[in-house]
Design a protein around this motif. Structure first.
Motif, PDB file in Angstrom:
ATOM      1  N   GLY B 204       0.788  -1.222   0.000  1.00  0.00           N
ATOM      2  CA  GLY B 204       0.000   0.000   0.000  1.00  0.00           C
ATOM      3  C   GLY B 204       0.825   1.279   0.000  1.00  0.00           C
ATOM      4  N   VAL B 556      -0.461  -0.043   4.333  1.00  0.00           N
ATOM      5  CA  VAL B 556      -0.674   1.400   4.257  1.00  0.00           C
ATOM      6  C   VAL B 556      -1.969   1.681   3.513  1.00  0.00           C
ATOM      7  CG1 VAL B 556       0.252   3.543   3.335  1.00  0.00           C
ATOM      8  CG2 VAL B 556       1.765   1.879   4.395  1.00  0.00           C
ATOM      9  N   TYR B 557      -2.797   2.542   4.092  1.00  0.00           N
ATOM     10  CA  TYR B 557      -4.124   2.786   3.522  1.00  0.00           C
ATOM     11  C   TYR B 557      -4.329   4.226   3.077  1.00  0.00           C
ATOM     12  CZ  TYR B 557      -5.239  -1.717   5.543  1.00  0.00           C
ATOM     13  OH  TYR B 557      -5.237  -3.033   5.839  1.00  0.00           O
ATOM     14  N   ARG B 558      -3.409   5.122   3.396  1.00  0.00           N
ATOM     15  CA  ARG B 558      -3.712   6.524   3.100  1.00  0.00           C
ATOM     16  C   ARG B 558      -2.454   7.362   2.893  1.00  0.00           C
ATOM     17  NH1 ARG B 558      -7.458   7.867   6.173  1.00  0.00           N
ATOM     18  NH2 ARG B 558      -8.058   5.744   6.702  1.00  0.00           N
ATOM     19  N   GLU B 559      -2.692   8.627   2.520  1.00  0.00           N
ATOM     20  CA  GLU B 559      -1.621   9.593   2.295  1.00  0.00           C
ATOM     21  C   GLU B 559      -0.843   9.820   3.599  1.00  0.00           C
ATOM     22  OE1 GLU B 559      -4.477  10.052   0.195  1.00  0.00           O
ATOM     23  OE2 GLU B 559      -2.946   9.326  -1.189  1.00  0.00           O
ATOM     24  N   GLU B 578      -6.925   1.560   8.768  1.00  0.00           N
ATOM     25  CA  GLU B 578      -7.774   1.421   7.596  1.00  0.00           C
ATOM     26  C   GLU B 578      -8.953   2.386   7.610  1.00  0.00           C
ATOM     27  OE1 GLU B 578      -8.924  -2.531   6.761  1.00  0.00           O
ATOM     28  OE2 GLU B 578      -9.840  -2.006   4.852  1.00  0.00           O
TER      29      GLU B 578
END
Ligand code: HEM
Ligand SMILES: [Cu+2]
Lengths: 192, 580
Positions: B204, B556-559, B578
């Motif tokens: 991710g 990893v799910y995000r900025e 998440e």
């Protein structure tokens, strides 16, 4: 912005191979600098000796064939490693190593006659660049022989190691690079 | 999934034995701390050399108190340093600060420790190579430092080592040898960082989710990889000139002290300058980009909002990196160059300042509307912005040929680049020490001592370097052993005293830092996993992280900087979480 399903990240190229390619990129910069130096010095000189008048072209020609052949045997050694043929790998890797030594032997004969005729790096700017570039290239050949010999030696113990074939491939890339540098050196110093 | 070869087969179990665990460790965290300690000692050494020089600059001809008596009479008869010794100190100061201080601290220490954590990797791609980098850096550095006591003494031709002087002066051979070792160490490190960043990211962690610090290290590594080999080649040529009697950099019919030089000649001194600056300009971005990345991380965590223009910052760093290969000859406007060439380098230099300004603007804009926490690391990060700005803006007149012809080789130049590397890089790196200290040692540094250190350092740094702008514009040359030897310097000589006094103050104000650092390692306030409530992955593992870093590989799910997200009770969501 929000969460999305993670995917795997990575370049798709194995660590070892990527590492070797990056190393070769830095090597390209190293030799590019030396070739640039050669050009700058040559263009800035009032006179520049013709390579063939002072250097031994037939010997260097022979060395070119030696190196090209060794690149071919290196490819064959890699192919045998992929085919999982240990005896074949050893045969071709052995030849590659011997050809490396042959190159160095011819080179030292060449150096020897130069010294005999009192041609040293300090003689003039032509010999300075000749000895420096071929010397550095020679060091790279020695490095390649060491790596190849290590792989030859390790092939007994680590033949089944999952990374072994990758290492042979990396060593092969390096060996081809050393070969290519010579293919540029030969005309630049001997023929032009 | 790509095979994480080396990291896996060596990292299945923790190393046993003291020597393997602390000295010849292959763990990126131990190596990072080794780099940290060593490079800070080298910084102190380089600073110490400069303190000796500062005495001579402020009080030329007067014996150096206390230390003057300890120096050998050949270096400082009656405690007054000779011109040769001054030159050696200057050359070694520059070399040590750049190659043995800042780069190993910014890349070797911070990069090594933080980068694998921030991308969620168990270690570097090539742990053993990583160990080798350090074990080349340390002996190379010690060799460089030991040249003071070797026959011939230390190099005397400036950190730039311009020939023909550098071929003639004693001491240079050891400098060249040490440089080749140090360069090799950096090259191995750069390959390792690149492969690690490209191949070892957690699931991710796409490129556009990497923290700015990781991007900064990535660009830095490319610069090291491609710019250092030309200097290595150039150093080999200079080495040949000194040892094998070649004349790569020696022109025909060179006369030294009335005697014709023995070398055959036919070489080109200017060639060295081109090769040197082809490295040394990208090198200044190596000194600056990692601290910029550090400052960005700290600003995001302490403003509690996403960085303004994350992509602009990253693209800015990449374009600075690319451009830095085509500006080098702005250091050589008065060395002799055709006007066409100097115009080319003038234009590229003006262009390269655009992305740098963009990055700084984004960082300043990030402050807008933030609920700022004035922690110690944040104070340093905030100070970085205007101070680095001064450093950058004072560089513009040096990139314009017309003004550079006057300013070149004056103290104005010294002022300019010290604003960049001291009030810029060093301030940024100190911010990083305070920021990541809890991660390294599981304890926080003391805030009150941190504030004393911050204000004292900021004020005295400006006291050291601001006068240099004025002196430079008044025409005081750099590399001057006795400024009072020239009448036009006398009007600004009192500023040399101000600068020197501030330098000693600066030393004094490092005492609270050194005490704080070592005291906090053992006695500091205990800190949990994520003391700053930050979002990036290094805060998602224990402090200090165990061998192998993460208990299970993170996803990893995000900025990277999801601070103050809407409709969420916490004011941050870490990258590995998440749902809000
Ligand atoms: C913090 C304390 C520092 C002080 C007081 C200081 C002071 C000075 C002074 C006065 C000079 C000029 C000497 C001369 O022209 O004779 C100088 C030169 C120089 N400094 Fe620093 N400096 C410091 C830190 C640094 C740092 C951190 C770096 C590098 C990253 C650095 C890199 C250099 C370089 C490259 C030169 C040029 C040396 C040469 O002419 O060969 N300095 N410094
Ligand atoms: Cu520059």
């Amino acid at each position: 912005m929000a969460a999305s399903a993670p995917q795997c990240a990575g370049s798709g190229v194995s660590n070892a191979k990527l590492g070797v390619w990056l190393f070769l990129a830095s090597e390209v910069m190293l030799f590019a600098t030396l070739f640039t130096t050669y050009l700058v010095l040559r263009l800035g000189s009032a006179s520049w000796p013709r390579g063939w008048e002072t250097l031994n072209v037939p010997l260097a020609m022979m060395n070119t064939f030696v190196l090209i052949t060794s690149s071919v045997t290196m490819v064959l050694a890699y192919a045998k490693a992929v085919e999982r043929d240990l005896a074949g790998f050893r045969k071709f890797m052995g030849i590659t190593i011997l050809l490396g030594f042959a190159f160095l032997a011819v080179k030292s004969v060449e150096y020897g006659t130069k010294f005999h005729h009192h041609h040293y790096p300090s003689t003039n700017i032509f010999f300075a660049i000749y000895f420096t570039m071929t010397g550095l290239h020679g060091l790279h050949v020695i490095g390649g022989i060491i790596v190849n010999s290590a792989l030859y030696y390790l092939s007994g113990k680590e033949w089944d190691h999952p990374l072994f074939v990758g290492r042979v491939e990396g060593a092969g890339l390096y060996w081809h690079f050393v070969d290519i540098v010579w293919i540029f050196l030969f005309p630049a110093l001997y023929l032009l | 999934m790509v095979t994480h070869d080396a990291a896996h087969d060596q990292h299945a179990q923790a190393p046993s034995g003291w020597l393997r665990a602390y000295v010849f460790s292959v763990d990126h965290k131990v190596i990072g701390l080794q780099y940290l300690m060593t490079s800070m000692l080298f910084l102190l050494a380089g600073f110490g050399l400069m303190l000796l020089m500062r005495w001579q600059l402020a009080f030329p001809g007067q014996p150096i108190p206390i230390i003057g008596k300890l120096l050998s009479p050949s270096l400082a008869p009656n405690g007054v340093m000779t011109g040769e010794f001054y030159n050696a100190l200057g050359a070694m100061h520059g070399t040590i600060m750049v190659f043995l201080g800042i780069v190993p601290l910014a890349v070797g220490a911070f990069g090594n420790y933080v980068l694998p954590l921030q991308i969620g990797a168990p270690d570097m791609a090539f742990p053993r190579l990583n160990m080798m980098s350090y074990w080349l850096y340390l002996p190379g550095g010690l060799l460089m430092l030991s040249s003071f006591i070797l026959p011939g003494g230390a190099a005397q031709s400036g950190w730039t080592s311009y020939p023909p002087l550098s071929i003639i002066n004693p001491g240079q051979t050891v400098w060249l040898l040490a440089m080749v070792i140090i360069i090799t160490s950096s090259l191995l490190g750069a390959i390792n960082f690149l492969v690690t960043t490209l191949n070892m990211r957690a699931r991710g962690m796409s490129l556009w989710r990497m923290p700015v610090f990781v991007w900064a290290q990535l660009v830095t590594s490319v610069l090291l990889l491609l710019a250092f080999p030309p200097l290595e080649a150039a150093a080999v040529l200079q080495f040949m000139d000194r040892v094998a009697g070649t004349s790569f950099y020696i022109p025909s019919d060179l006369v030294v002290l009335g005697l014709r030089h023995r070398a055959s000649g036919g070489g080109q001194p200017l060639l060295w300058q081109h090769l040197f600056w082809f490295l040394a300009h990208p090198e200044v971005y190596v000194l600056v980009l990692p601290p910029m990345g550090i400052v960005a991380e700290i600003m995001a965590a302490n403003t509690r909002k996403p960085l303004h223009g994350y992509k602009t910052i990253v693209l800015g760093m990449i374009s600075v990196g690319v451009m830095s290969f085509v500006v080098w000859a702005h250091h050589m406007f008065i060395s002799g160059m055709s006007p066409i060439l100097s115009n080319f380098f003038l234009v590229t230099t003006m262009i390269i300042s655009v992305p740098s300004v963009a990055i700084l603007t984004c960082l300043i804009y990030s402050l807008r509307g933030g609920s700022i926490r004035f922690t110690t690391p944040m104070l340093f990060a905030l100070a970085f912005l205007p101070m680095f700005g001064i450093g950058g803006l004072t560089g513009l007149p040096l990139g314009l040929t017309a003004t550079d012809i006057y300013l070149h080789d004056t103290y104005y130049v010294i002022g300019h680049f010290h604003y960049v590397v001291v009030t810029g890089s060093i301030i940024g790196l100190m911010a990083g020490v305070y920021h990541w200290f809890p991660k390294w040692f599981g304890r926080k540094m003391d805030d009150r001592l941190g504030r004393i250190h911050f204000w004292g350092t900021l004020l005295s740094m400006n006291g050291v370097f601001f006068p240099m702008f004025i002196m430079g514009m008044a025409g005081v040359s750099r590399r001057l052993w006795d400024p009072t030897a020239q009448a036009h310097n006398l009007t600004t000589q009192h500023l040399n005293v101000v600068s020197t006094a501030s330098a000693y103050l600066l030393l004094l104000f490092q005492a609270p830092f050194i005490y704080n650092f070592f005291h906090s390692i053992f006695k500091g306030q205990k800190s949990e996993e994520n003391p700053w409530q930050a979002t990036t992955l290094e805060w998602a593992c224990p402090s200090p992280p165990p061998h192998g870093n993460f208990e299970k590989p993170p996803c990893v799910y995000r900025e990277p900087y999801d601070y103050s997200p809407r409709g969420c009770e916490r004011d941050y969501i870490p990258q590995n979480v998440e749902a809000a």
